[in-house]
Design a protein around this motif. Structure first.
Motif, short mmCIF file in Angstrom:
data_model
loop_
_atom_site.label_atom_id
_atom_site.label_comp_id
_atom_site.label_asym_id
_atom_site.label_seq_id
_atom_site.Cartn_x
_atom_site.Cartn_y
_atom_site.Cartn_z
N THR A 162 -21.11 12.59 29.84
CA THR A 162 -22.62 12.57 30.58
C THR A 162 -23.23 11.41 30.66
N ILE A 163 -23.06 10.50 29.68
CA ILE A 163 -23.61 9.21 29.51
C ILE A 163 -23.01 8.21 30.31
N ASN A 164 -21.62 8.38 30.35
CA ASN A 164 -20.76 7.38 31.36
C ASN A 164 -20.81 7.70 32.85
N ILE A 165 -21.18 8.98 33.03
CA ILE A 165 -21.54 9.25 34.61
C ILE A 165 -22.86 8.75 35.09
N LEU A 166 -23.96 8.94 34.13
CA LEU A 166 -25.19 8.42 34.22
C LEU A 166 -25.07 6.82 34.31
N LEU A 167 -24.14 6.26 33.80
CA LEU A 167 -24.11 4.92 33.85
C LEU A 167 -23.35 4.18 35.08
N GLY A 168 -22.50 5.21 35.64
CA GLY A 168 -21.76 4.91 36.83
C GLY A 168 -20.31 4.35 36.35
N PHE A 169 -19.86 4.76 35.44
CA PHE A 169 -18.63 4.45 34.97
C PHE A 169 -17.73 5.42 35.24
N LEU A 170 -18.14 6.43 35.13
CA LEU A 170 -17.18 7.63 35.65
C LEU A 170 -18.00 8.27 36.86
N GLU A 171 -16.85 8.82 37.70
CA GLU A 171 -17.51 9.66 39.12
C GLU A 171 -17.54 11.23 38.70
N ALA A 225 -33.32 -4.69 22.07
CA ALA A 225 -34.07 -5.71 22.87
C ALA A 225 -33.48 -5.88 24.03
N ILE A 226 -32.30 -5.93 24.34
CA ILE A 226 -31.36 -6.28 25.63
C ILE A 226 -32.22 -5.19 26.70
N ALA A 227 -32.14 -4.09 26.11
CA ALA A 227 -32.46 -2.73 27.07
C ALA A 227 -34.00 -2.91 27.53
N LEU A 228 -34.80 -3.33 26.38
CA LEU A 228 -36.27 -3.37 26.80
C LEU A 228 -36.55 -4.62 27.53
N ALA A 229 -35.89 -5.87 27.33
CA ALA A 229 -36.12 -6.85 28.03
C ALA A 229 -35.84 -6.59 29.63
N LYS A 230 -35.02 -5.72 30.07
CA LYS A 230 -34.70 -5.12 31.21
C LYS A 230 -35.82 -4.37 31.61
N GLU A 231 -36.59 -4.16 31.01
CA GLU A 231 -37.88 -3.21 31.60
C GLU A 231 -37.46 -1.92 32.40
N ALA A 232 -36.40 -1.42 31.69
CA ALA A 232 -36.06 -0.25 32.14
C ALA A 232 -36.97 0.87 32.31
N LYS A 233 -36.32 1.93 33.16
CA LYS A 233 -37.24 3.17 33.17
C LYS A 233 -36.45 4.26 32.66
N VAL A 234 -35.35 4.08 32.40
CA VAL A 234 -34.61 4.98 31.79
C VAL A 234 -33.65 4.40 30.64
N TYR A 235 -33.44 5.06 29.65
CA TYR A 235 -32.59 4.60 28.47
C TYR A 235 -31.67 5.53 28.06
N LEU A 236 -30.47 5.19 27.87
CA LEU A 236 -29.04 6.07 27.53
C LEU A 236 -28.71 5.43 26.23
N ARG A 262 -44.24 4.40 26.50
CA ARG A 262 -44.57 3.51 27.63
C ARG A 262 -44.17 4.03 28.84
N GLY A 263 -43.73 5.45 28.94
CA GLY A 263 -43.40 6.06 30.10
C GLY A 263 -41.85 6.06 30.39
N ALA A 264 -41.18 5.77 29.35
CA ALA A 264 -39.67 5.75 30.05
C ALA A 264 -38.93 7.03 29.40
N ALA A 265 -38.01 7.31 30.26
CA ALA A 265 -37.07 8.50 29.89
C ALA A 265 -36.03 8.01 28.83
N VAL A 266 -35.86 8.89 27.92
CA VAL A 266 -34.91 8.33 27.06
C VAL A 266 -33.84 9.64 26.73
N LEU A 267 -32.55 9.39 26.93
CA LEU A 267 -31.50 10.47 26.81
C LEU A 267 -30.78 9.74 25.67
N MET A 268 -30.72 10.74 24.44
CA MET A 268 -29.83 10.06 23.36
C MET A 268 -28.88 11.04 23.03
N ALA A 269 -27.33 10.52 22.93
CA ALA A 269 -26.47 11.55 22.69
C ALA A 269 -26.02 11.37 21.17
#
Lengths: 467, 438, 233
Positions: free
Chosen positions: C43-52, C143-154, C180-187
């Motif tokens: 599921t995470i890989n599909i959301l990351l775009g690594f799998l179709e 920190a890498i994820a945060l610095a990106k100011e992402a809206k979604v965290y996987l 802060r308003g981000a959506a987080v999906l944690m497997a």
């Protein structure tokens, strides 16, 4: 891209093992160039002193009949190419001394390899040995895990996730490793430039050498990175690229080289000598007064000078016969040696074709060619030495014929003034501009390999390989 | 013991399920066959060439015999080069010095491509004549080298071993189950050794079979059985040395890539860098000889002898060959130029011998320099040993040069003895010459 | 923010995801529980775009993750199970490198602030990563994820191998992010950590979402019981 390259270099610089190996490489490369230059200077001195010695013997010849001087002859000593310190190519294999005399066209003899027991099969420790074997292998070790370790550690996802394309990432890594190769190459070339003799021709050649090695390193860096990205783990990547390296550097050159001789076979020395002798026998035998063709020539000259006997000729007919014999011999030489040289050239062309499969073959051919130590340059020396032999013998025969003596007067002599007036053999190595045509194939194949490996990285890697 | 035997046997399963290793082994076997085949083809070529030369000079002898018969019958007058004079009779006695290829050449071409292997010998010949040049060959091909068995053994065997052994013990580390192995009641040392043993035995059996086959084909068992067994022993030791080096690497290795890296670097250093360095050092210490001493003898010093008067020639000949004092001509009180001038080559030969020994000495100095460092340059030691067993090394060709010199000496001795004894050569005597120089 | 609609994914004969549908709105931490091979990483890989996906669609902040992967990725921060960084670079250098790849240039001061905000000691920021513990590396990953100011965290098993203190710090960090308003999906398969961190939980089994619930209505013990029941049936 620059960020990735700088980062890769930062990592390289922080790795102590790599720093130590790099220092070792730099020291080795500089000292090898230095040793090569010293050896070059030594060998050049010996060669020049041998050439001077022979010339001074010639200049101080006692009064002698010109034809006797033709038998006394001279010697051409193959000079050392300026860039011998980088790559000595075939110079240890070929002979170094060529006797130049009348009637006979000798072969170059006394190779270095025949003067001692067998040593390295891969040549002396010249820069070329390090540049062709060591550095590419080290680049392989730097590159084989460049992508696979990112893959295995899961860092690749993080990297790609930051918005970098696969191609950009892989290509940048290849380039950073290539730059490392270029760095070592620059050190070698700079050392050669500072320590060795430099002139415009040498600079051209050095620039081309730099470009040739740069092309090969590019191919190695890209292909290794490709394997690293394409194959599932470090071990597969390393074993595949090592297998490729072994096939390229050890197997193919020998197998292809041996096969080339079977495609274009050379005559055996015995057959060659026999056919030469047969063709030569159809000319005038300068030392046989009963020869029929000599009779014809005699009649022609008697008619031309309107006299009845050789005694009445104002010139020395013996000199005319000798030169006629020589010119016929030259035709025979051109035919037989020319045919051998043509076979050599065909063999070289066919060998160069192996560049399709093996960029190392193209590099090796270019490297020794640009350093002036390949067959093309060797044949150039032989051809110029033969040209000089023809000049020398013609001078002597003309003196014999037109110098004031009469036919049959073998006791007539010329003194050192004449011998001194005959020019010595001064060999000038050809410019790369004259010979570059022989290396077009090598250049083309190396560039094709660059193009193909770039395409491999661009189009043959997809995310399935990377996940 | 039984447990370790099982490890050896299980290694066969590892090996048989690795297409990479099997392909490499097949390539290696093909390389051995190709290498031996090259050696075998060269032996055949040399033998064929020698036979062709021999048949060529047979027709010359027949012509000479007819000439003798006709001169004796009086049907032709004596030619310019009168065959009844010992000098011209010997001149017309074809004598070739051959270096017959050893059947062991099938295993190593060695330096054979650097030297000639046949030479027409006359009383004017020297051991450094131009006609002793090597066979006509493309110098670039010579420089790359021929793939003979020696090359396969010395350079490719370690590479095959690297391919076979690099992941032994490394794979277990890569996959993190090495500790499981060492906890299974086997020591790391013995476990690795048992696995290495499989490849060692496999390679030795393979090489033994291939060498025996080609040995049989080329006839080493009839003529060179000791050299053959020496070669087998050398092969055994050489493979053992590399297996030991790789064992040490794997014992202290930290994974397949690390082991592969160390193995290939060791190969590179031992097979390419060290020999290359010694090659370079030896060239620095003993630069290429341009043979100017020899050239001086062959021109100036030879011409200086020609310039001497017949009296001086005669006294020098007697001085150099004291047995001439007992000849017919020595008893004469007048100087006969036609006799003395035919013997000048003997004086030139003395000079040639002197300079040749200097050249050989300088080469020997270089050889000694190389040999002194064999301990640091072991690969070249093995390479030269195989060449020596195959009689294709420098020394085999030095012996050949000595053989040539002995024929020259013999020719000169006959010229001196028979000329000074005023022997008139007839057909029978000519046949004697032919037999002697055959 | 995260929308997965009727996704099916097969690997040869194995069906990794079967008609999966789930949604994670803004400000929510969604925990995806399941055994090994349940389909969490797929599921995470599909959301990351690594799998179709073979069928269905997935959206990140309204962007199709399969068809517009690059734009979708710009909105995602990703923290893998093991954050493997460049060992010869310092924490700050690693962060700088990843930020630059993402097209963001921060001053050293700012980078240091981000790392400290993610729980890394100031003294550690300039040390080479090969001296870091797994927890410290994980913090740099955040920190890498945060610095990106992402809206979604996987996050793929983010707490695996972390000590309890580091795990707790991770939980609070994630809560801060979601606040802060981000959506987080944690497997994960760490029931306790998911229960502690997430607002909502989904249980995956054989590629199907078999159960969804709010963490506020279950205790850890109850959740464990429900999970085991589903796994056994």
């Amino acid at each position: 891209m620059l960020t990735i390259i700088l980062n890769e270099w930062k990592i390289l610089v922080r790795n102590r093992a790599i720093v130590y190996i790099t220092i070792l490489f730099i020291l080795s490369l500089v000292s090898v160039v230095w040793m090569g230059v010293v050896q070059n200077i030594n060998q050049k001195e010996i060669q020049q002193s041998a050439q001077k010695h022979i010339r001074s013997q010639w200049d101080n010849l006692k009064p002698m009949n010109p034809h006797r001087a033709a038998h006394y002859g001279s010697y051409a000593f193959k000079p050392i190419s300026i860039l011998n310190s980088l790559d000595d190519g075939i110079s240890a294999i070929t002979g170094n001394v060529l006797k130049l005399e009348g009637h006979v066209q000798n072969e170059i003899v006394y190779s270095e390899a025949s003067q001692a027991i067998s040593l390295s099969k891969f040549g002396k420790l010249k820069s070329s040995l390090l540049l062709q074997y060591m550095i590419p292998l080290f680049l392989i070790f730097l590159a084989y895990s460049s992508i696979s370790s990112e893959k295995e550690s899961g860092r690749l996802k993080l990297l790609v996730f930051q918005g970098v394309s696969f191609f950009k990432l892989i290509f940048s890594k290849s380039i950073s490793i290539w730059f490392y190769g270029l760095f070592l190459l620059t050190i070698t070339i700079s050392a050669q430039t500072f320590l060795g003799v430099v002139n415009q021709e040498v600079l051209y050649r050095i620039a081309l050498i730099f470009l040739s090695y740069a092309c090969y390193y590019y191919v190695i860096a890209c292909l290794t990175t490709y394997f690293s990205a394409y194959l599932k783990d470090n071990t597969s990547a390393l074993s595949s690229i090592l297998a490729t390296w072994i096939i390229w550097t050890i197997f193919l050159p020998r197998i292809w080289g041996n096969s080339v001789e079977k495609f274009y076979p050379l005559p055996s020395r015995q057959d060659f000598k026999a056919t030469m002798k047969e063709d030569r026998s159809k000319g005038i035998d300068g030392h046989n007064p009963t020869d029929e063709r000599r009779e014809k020539l005699k009649n022609r000259y008697l008619k031309e000078y309107n006299v009845d006997s050789l005694k009445q000729l104002p010139i020395n007919f013996d000199g005319i016969v000798m030169q006629e014999d020589e010119e016929y011999g030259n035709l025979v030489w051109d035919k037989h040696f020319g045919s051998n040289y043509a076979i050599y050239k065909s063999q070289k062309k066919l060998y160069q074709l192996s560049g399709i499969l093996n960029p190392f073959a193209s590099l090796q051919s270019l490297s020794m060619g640009l350093c002036g130590n390949d067959m093309v340059h060797h044949l150039d020396f032989l051809e110029k030495a033969e040209k000089y032999r023809r000049y020398l013998i013609k001078e002597l025969n003309d003196k014999h014929a037109f110098g004031g003596s009469k036919t049959g007067n073998w006791k007539w002599t010329v003194d050192e003034t004449f011998f001194k007036s005959v020019e010595g053999f001064n060999y000038r190595s050809p410019s790369i501009y004259e010979k570059i045509v022989h290396y077009i194939r090598d250049i083309f194949f190396l560039m094709t390999w660059m193009f193909v490996t770039t395409l491999l990285l661009r189009f043959n890697i997809n995310k399935n390989n990377l996940l | 013991m039984n447990r370790y035997l099982k490890i050896v046997l299980i290694e066969f399963s590892h090996f048989s399920r690795s297409p990479f290793k099997i392909t490499s082994l097949i390539f290696y076997v093909l390389a051995v066959i190709y290498g031996c085949q090259n050696g075998y083809a060269l032996i055949k070529k040399h033998n064929d060439e020698i036979i062709s030369i021999k048949s060529g000079y047979k027709s010359h002898i027949d012509k000479m015999l007819v000439q003798y018969e006709e001169i004796e019958k009086g049907s032709i007058k004596k030619p310019r080069r009168d065959p009844s004079v010992p000098y011209w009779a010997i001149w017309n006695t074809p004598s070739y010095a051959f270096k017959y290829p050893s059947p062991m050449m099938v295993f190593s071409l060695g330096q054979s491509e650097q030297y000639g292997y046949y030479k027409k010998v006359s009383n004017w010949s020297t051991t450094f004549d131009n006609d002793l040049a090597q066979e006509i060959a493309n110098p670039e091909r010579l420089s790359i080298g021929t793939l003979d068995f020696n090359f396969v053994l010395i350079y490719l065997t370690p590479i095959l071993l690297i391919i076979m052994l690099f992941n032994i013990g490394g794979l277990e580390r890569d996959m993190n189950f090495n500790k499981l192995i060492y906890l299974s009641n086997v020591t790391k040392k013995n476990w690795l050794m048992a696995r290495f043993l499989f490849y060692f035995i496999l390679l030795i059996i393979l090489l033994l079979s291939l060498l025996s086959f080609y040995g049989l084909l080329s006839g080493v068992f009839q003529n060179e059985i000791i050299s053959f067994f020496n070669l087998l022993l050398l092969v055994f030791i050489y493979v053992l040395v590399w297996v030991t080096i790789f064992y040490i690497i794997n014992f202290s290795g930290s994974g397949s890539p690390d082991q592969a890296l160390k193995m290939i670097s060791t190969w590179l250093i031992l097979c390419i860098i060290i020999p290359g360095a010694f090659h370079q050092f030896s060239s620095l210490k003993h630069p290429t000889n341009y043979m100017t001493d020899y050239l001086d003898v062959s021109r100036d010093q030879k011409y200086a002898i020609f310039e001497l008067s017949t009296d001086v020639h005669q006294s020098k000949l007697v001085e150099s060959f004291p047995n001439l004092k007992n000849t017919k001509y020595a008893a004469d009180t007048t100087v006969d130029r036609s006799i003395v001038s035919k013997c000048i080559s003997a004086l030139v030969n003395e000079l040639n011998k002197k300079v040749a020994s200097q050249i050989e000495k300088s080469s020997e100095d270089k050889n000694q320099f190389i040999k002194r460092y064999f301990l640091f340059n072991p690969v070249i030691y093995f390479q030269n040993k195989v060449n020596a067993f195959s009689k294709t090394d420098y020394y085999a060709y030095r012996d050949y040069r000595q053989h040539i010199q002995s024929i020259i000496d013999k020719k000169i001795n006959f010229i001196l003895e028979d000329t000074w004894n005023k022997v008139i050569i007839k057909k029978e005597k000519y046949i004697q010459y032919v037999e002697i120089f055959e | 923010m995260i929308n997965v609609k009727n996704i099916t994914k097969r690997f040869k004969d194995f069906e990794a995801l079967s008609n999966l549908t789930l949604e994670v709105p803004k400000g929510e931490i969604y925990g995806l529980l399941g055994s090994n091979g349940a389909g969490k990483s797929t599921t995470i890989n599909i959301l990351l775009g690594f799998l179709e996906p073979d069928s269905g669609e997935s959206f990140v902040n309204g962007i199709n993750a399969s068809t517009d992967t690059n734009n979708a990725r710009k909105n995602i921060g990703y923290i893998p199970e093991n954050v493997n960084l460049y060992p010869y670079l310092t924490g700050i250098e690693n962060l700088d490198y990843f930020c630059k790849l993402a097209g963001k240039n921060y001053s050293p001061k700012k980078l240091s602030e981000i790392l400290i905000e993610c729980g890394l000691d100031f003294s550690a920021t300039n040390k080479q990563v090969n001296t870091y513990s797994k927890g410290m590396r994980q913090k740099v990953g955040i920190a890498i994820a945060l610095a990106k100011e992402a809206k979604v965290y996987l996050l793929d098993e983010p707490a695996s191998g972390l000590d309890p203190l580091a795990s707790t710090e991770l939980s609070s960090m994630l809560k801060k992010i979601s606040n802060r308003g981000a959506a987080v999906l944690m497997a994960s398969h760490d029931i306790f950590r998911v229960r502690e961190t997430c607002n909502r939980i989904g249980i995956l089994k054989g590629g199907e979402l078999v159960k969804e619930m709010d963490t506020s209505i279950v205790s850890t013990e109850e959740l464990e019981k429900i999970y085991i029941e589903y796994m056994q049936t």
